[in-house]
Write a protein that holds these residues in place. Structure first.
Motif, short mmCIF file in Angstrom:
data_model
loop_
_atom_site.label_atom_id
_atom_site.label_comp_id
_atom_site.label_asym_id
_atom_site.label_seq_id
_atom_site.Cartn_x
_atom_site.Cartn_y
_atom_site.Cartn_z
N LYS A 182 43.69 46.11 40.34
CA LYS A 182 43.49 44.51 40.47
C LYS A 182 42.31 45.22 41.78
O LYS A 182 40.81 44.28 41.75
N SER B 151 38.57 45.90 40.42
CA SER B 151 38.41 45.29 39.59
C SER B 151 37.62 43.78 40.15
O SER B 151 36.09 43.50 40.00
N GLU B 152 38.00 43.45 41.15
CA GLU B 152 38.20 42.27 41.98
C GLU B 152 37.04 42.74 42.66
O GLU B 152 36.25 41.38 42.85
#
Ligand SMILES: O=C(CO)COP(=O)(O)O
Length: 137
Positions: free
Chosen positions: A39, A42-43
């Motif tokens: 997470k 990817s952010e």
């Protein structure tokens, strides 16, 4: 290549910086990660990453299953050797499976710098040969 990215909490900033620095190489591959690591990467980078469960909830074991099925080619795992992890047995099992199946595993930034350049230079082509052989067999 199928590549897994994993980092313990105190190493998350380091793996994000690594992914930002080598986004141009990583983006050419299929990326996988444990839940929180995936997470956060990817952010920060916009990279498309398949996310497994968080490590303590079984993510390391899910990566291990991919290794056992010969569906994982490289593990980049920034471990924190100074903090006890509740799922230490899962981490040991993941590393053991890398050794059982001869899957490249790096557990710190120094190793990761080398394998990412090796990846870019095409040094991982032997994995394609093994995959081809297994698919034929
Ligand atoms: O604990 C981990 C690996 O052992 C990492 O899990 P997360 O990416 O979910 O934090």
């Amino acid at each position: 290549m199928n590549i897994s990215l994993v980092a313990h909490d105190k190493k998350k900033e380091m793996i994000i910086d690594f992914a930002l620095s080598y986004k141009h190489i990583l983006s050419k591959h299929n990326l996988f990660a444990t839940g929180t690591t995936g997470k956060m990467i990817s952010e920060a980078t916009g990279l498309k990453i398949h996310r497994f469960q968080s490590g303590p909830m079984g993510g390391d074991q899910q990566i291990g299953a991919k290794i056992a099925e010969n569906n994982m080619d490289l593990i980049i795992f920034f471990r924190d050797p100074l903090t006890a992890q509740p799922h230490e047995p899962d981490i040991s099992a993941l590393m053991r499976l890398c050794d059982v199946h001869q899957i490249p595993l790096v557990t710190n930034l120094g190793g990761a710098e080398i394998v990412i350049r090796a990846l870019e230079a095409g040094f991982f082509e032997w994995r394609n040969l093994i995959n081809k052989k297994n698919n034929e067999g």
